[in-house]
Design a protein around this motif. Structure first.
Motif, PDB file in Angstrom:
ATOM      1  N   LEU A   1      -3.079   9.954   1.982  1.00  0.00           N
ATOM      2  CA  LEU A   1      -3.017   9.755   3.428  1.00  0.00           C
ATOM      3  C   LEU A   1      -2.487   8.361   3.712  1.00  0.00           C
ATOM      4  N   ASP A   2      -1.327   8.281   4.367  1.00  0.00           N
ATOM      5  CA  ASP A   2      -0.756   6.969   4.680  1.00  0.00           C
ATOM      6  C   ASP A   2      -1.025   6.619   6.138  1.00  0.00           C
ATOM      7  N   GLU A   3      -2.024   5.826   6.372  1.00  0.00           N
ATOM      8  CA  GLU A   3      -2.422   5.409   7.712  1.00  0.00           C
ATOM      9  C   GLU A   3      -2.391   6.568   8.705  1.00  0.00           C
ATOM     10  N   PRO A   4      -3.107   7.646   8.387  1.00  0.00           N
ATOM     11  CA  PRO A   4      -2.968   8.838   9.217  1.00  0.00           C
ATOM     12  C   PRO A   4      -3.558   8.659  10.608  1.00  0.00           C
TER      13      PRO A   4
ATOM     14  N   LYS B   1       0.831  -1.205   0.000  1.00  0.00           N
ATOM     15  CA  LYS B   1       0.000   0.000   0.000  1.00  0.00           C
ATOM     16  C   LYS B   1       0.865   1.254   0.000  1.00  0.00           C
ATOM     17  N   THR B   2       1.800   1.303   0.952  1.00  0.00           N
ATOM     18  CA  THR B   2       2.663   2.481   1.049  1.00  0.00           C
ATOM     19  C   THR B   2       3.481   2.650  -0.223  1.00  0.00           C
ATOM     20  N   THR B   3       3.987   1.536  -0.744  1.00  0.00           N
ATOM     21  CA  THR B   3       4.789   1.589  -1.967  1.00  0.00           C
ATOM     22  C   THR B   3       3.984   2.222  -3.101  1.00  0.00           C
TER      23      THR B   3
END
Ligand SMILES: Nc1ncnc2c1ncn2[C@@H]1O[C@H](COP(=O)(O)OP(=O)(O)OP(=O)(O)O)[C@@H](O)[C@H]1O
Ligand SMILES: [Mg+2]
Lengths: 346, 291
Positions: free
Chosen positions: A157-160, A42-44
């Motif tokens: 938004l990365d796991e905010p 996901k982050t990638t």
């Protein structure tokens, strides 16, 4: 029509393929969630959109223009990091103003926009606080204001919310959704929390091991999971081994002693998936014994031992008498509530 | 809790720290107090040390411009050494931090390795390369006809500063390195996404955050350089004295212990004041980053 488009994007680190064949088109103003277990890429994927990583293959387009050719500093996207990545040596207002400064926004306009952005996230009066003197929730809001004040074309938004406690997270979810609705920024949220994905998004992209398992609205992915992975990952589910008997007419679907007319197009061994809240206790159906019964306020949770293996059943606490532990019961459900897939390897 | 137990719990920490405390008092505080006392004693060429209380030595240091010049030189060398290590060490640590895995550990070893070698050996290395007509580099350059006379390195302040900076570099790199480890790994990406270019990121985001590391490294390097003995002794010899080599000379060559003690005491007091003062300033200025 597509505002942001990912076209068969792939990412490899050395020999390891982390994201594969990722295609998605996002409409303007849409709220999309990437949902999947830890390490699924996901982050990638998000970092490739942001430009911190280059895709190994594939194209990313924003309004038809190739985004990968643009330097990350020039993409004009708003990003909120999991760790917030606030600038600790600057006050909240200075943090929010940074992106405007980089855009040479005149001082007066800058001050006005910073004030408005902080007010929007409910931090009016916190202008001169330093991030380390703020709570996790407040830091999260500063990070959101910092990303939104530059009027980004896409908000990433990365796991905010993952560093916040359960209650605050729920509040922030509602707030996030409201802010996004108000200003209409196209948003991509990365999360591994299925409730978060379902309550916030227009569409969910369910990922597993770098591949897309399903793209759909929260309801679609929950009620018509495209794969065993999706049904397992999105909430609890019961998978029963069944068979479709084509020797009788009309053809029958059998799971233990539960039977129904078979859906068209399938034959032989199948897997029957059914959500625990869609199962009821009846006079006919899968015979089972209740092992444990747990009271959870607004509902009861039953763990049963059925003909087809363990089963979980959730019943609303509607004041009716419920079976007790050790009782023999019959489990039934409506055929339209289940999803049936061909069973591999059988 | 009973009275006895309470008493024991009060006494236990004292009992446990007693050996270390005794060592500390025995080998540090007592000799230090004796040195301070010594600086007030009298000394004559023929009568030796006389245990009286006079201000002769302090008066001499205060009035004779020789001492002022020598202390000024000591601190000038320490300040320039500190500047040089900061200017080279901070970028060095930053570049090191951006390298990936294997190279990072290799170069970290290269930078810290010299700490395992004695200061004397490291300084003698410089002397072997640049020491007068016999220095390796000087010989090479002169035989190639590039220079007529040896590079002025030995017995110069420049040489002393370069050699000291070399010796002190690991302390600066380590200190900045530690500050860099505290940075959020995404902080540069965050700044980039807001539109900042590489120069702006370093100037506005990285520098302010590693400044406390640079400054605490500077305090270490400054105090070690101002009180350094081996390097100034080898590079400067008796021709270019600093406070530490002067005190040594007074003790062991002139045998004027009281004067040597006064020089040593003054150096100590000045250093403590500078270090404590600048530390307090730094902590106040960078409260937000330290927190
Ligand atoms: N720079 C890298 N070099 C090599 N492998 C990497 C690198 N970055 C990520 N990976 C690998 O890629 C995979 C996906 O990582 P990614 O960070 O995208 O996961 P994620 O879905 O965001 O997980 P999480 O929910 O834990 O944040 C992981 O297996 C990870 O080990
Ligand atoms: Mg991640």
């Amino acid at each position: 029509m597509a505002y942001l488009e990912l076209d068969r994007v792939a990412k490899q680190f050395g020999a390891q393929t982390v994201v594969e064949d990722f295609s998605l088109s996002v409409g303007k103003g849409e709220f999309i969630s990437f949902l999947g277990p830890s390490g699924c890429g996901k982050t990638t994927t998000l970092q490739m959109i942001a430009g911190f990583l280059d895709p190994t293959r594939g194209a990313i387009r924003l309004e038809g223009k190739d985004l990968t050719a643009i330097h990350p500093a020039k993409r004009g996207l708003g990003i909120v990091f999991q760790s917030y990545a606030l600038f600790p040596h600057m006050t909240a207002a200075e943090n929010v103003a940074f992106g405007l400064e980089m855009r040479n926004v005149p001082r007066n306009e800058r001050a006005e926009r910073v004030r408005a952005a902080l007010a929007m996230v409910g931090l009016a009066g916190y202008e001169d606080r330093h991030p380390r003197r703020m709570s996790g929730g407040q830091q999260q809001r500063v990070a959101l204001a910092r990303a939104l004040v530059i009027k980004p074309s896409v908000l990433l938004l990365d796991e905010p919310l993952s560093n916040l406690d359960a209650k605050l997270r729920e509040e922030m979810q509602i707030e996030l959704r409201q802010i996004q609705r108000t200003i209409g920024t196209t948003t991509i949220l990365v999360t591994h929390d299925q409730n978060e994905a379902m309550s916030l998004s227009d569409r969910i992209v369910v990922m597993s091991q770098g591949k897309i398992e399903q793209i759909g609205t929260p309801q679609e992915t929950y009620e018509r999971p495209a794969s065993a992975f999706v049904s397992q990952f999105l909430g609890k589910t019961n998978d029963f081994a069944g068979t479709i008997d084509r020797t009788v007419a009309p053809t029958q679907l059998l799971a233990g002693s539960w039977r129904a007319p078979a859906p068209a197009g399938l034959g032989g061994p199948v897997t029957v998936s059914i959500r625990p809240e869609r199962i009821g206790f009846g006079d006919a159906g899968l015979s089972a014994k209740i092992i444990t019964r747990i009271f959870q306020g607004n509902h009861w949770l039953f763990q049963c031992d059925s003909e087809c293996g363990p089963a979980i059943v959730i019943r609303q606490n509607d004041g009716q008498a419920q079976p007790a532990e050790g009782d023999a019961v019959r489990l039934t459900w409506r055929p339209e509530d289940m999803s049936v897939r061909a069973r591999a390897g059988a | 809790m009973s009275m006895a137990a309470e008493e024991r719990s009060v006494r236990a920490p004292w009992a446990l720290t007693a050996p270390a405390l005794m060592l500390f008092v025995g080998v540090l505080l007592i000799p230090l107090a004796m040195t301070v006392m010594l600086s007030f004693h009298d000394w004559g060429q023929y009568k030796g040390i006389e245990p009286v209380f006079i201000l002769k030595n302090w008066h001499e240091i205060a009035t004779d411009p020789y001492y002022a010049e020598m202390f000024w030189r000591t601190f000038r060398i320490a300040i320039l050494t500190t500047l040089l290590t900061a200017l080279l060490g901070a970028p060095e640590a930053y570049i090191l931090n951006r390298m990936d895995g294997r190279w990072k550990s290799f170069f970290l070893l290269v930078i810290l390795g010299p700490l395992l070698i004695s200061v004397v050996a490291r300084t003698l290395g410089w002397a072997l390369l640049f020491g007068g007509n016999n220095g390796l580099v000087n010989k090479l350059l002169m035989s190639l006809g590039v220079m007529r006379s040896p590079i002025p390195f030995m017995f110069t302040e420049t040489g002393m500063i370069i050699a000291l900076a070399h010796v002190m570099m690991p302390f600066m790199v380590l200190s900045v390195w530690a500050a860099l480890q505290r940075l959020d790994p995404q902080i540069e990406n965050a700044a980039m996404s807001l539109g900042a270019g590489p120069v702006t990121i370093i100037r506005r985001i990285i520098m302010p955050q590693i400044m406390p590391g640079v400054l605490s490294g500077a305090i270490i390097v400054f105090s070690l350089s101002a009180s350094a003995f081996a390097t100034p002794a080898i590079i400067g010899g008796r021709r270019l004295k600093v406070a530490a080599t002067l005190a040594y000379d007074e003790f062991l060559n002139t045998l004027n212990w009281p004067l040597g003690a006064a020089v040593a005491t003054l150096l100590l007091v000045a250093l403590v004041l500078i270090v404590v003062g600048s530390n307090a300033l730094i902590e106040r200025r960078y409260a937000e980053v330290f927190r």
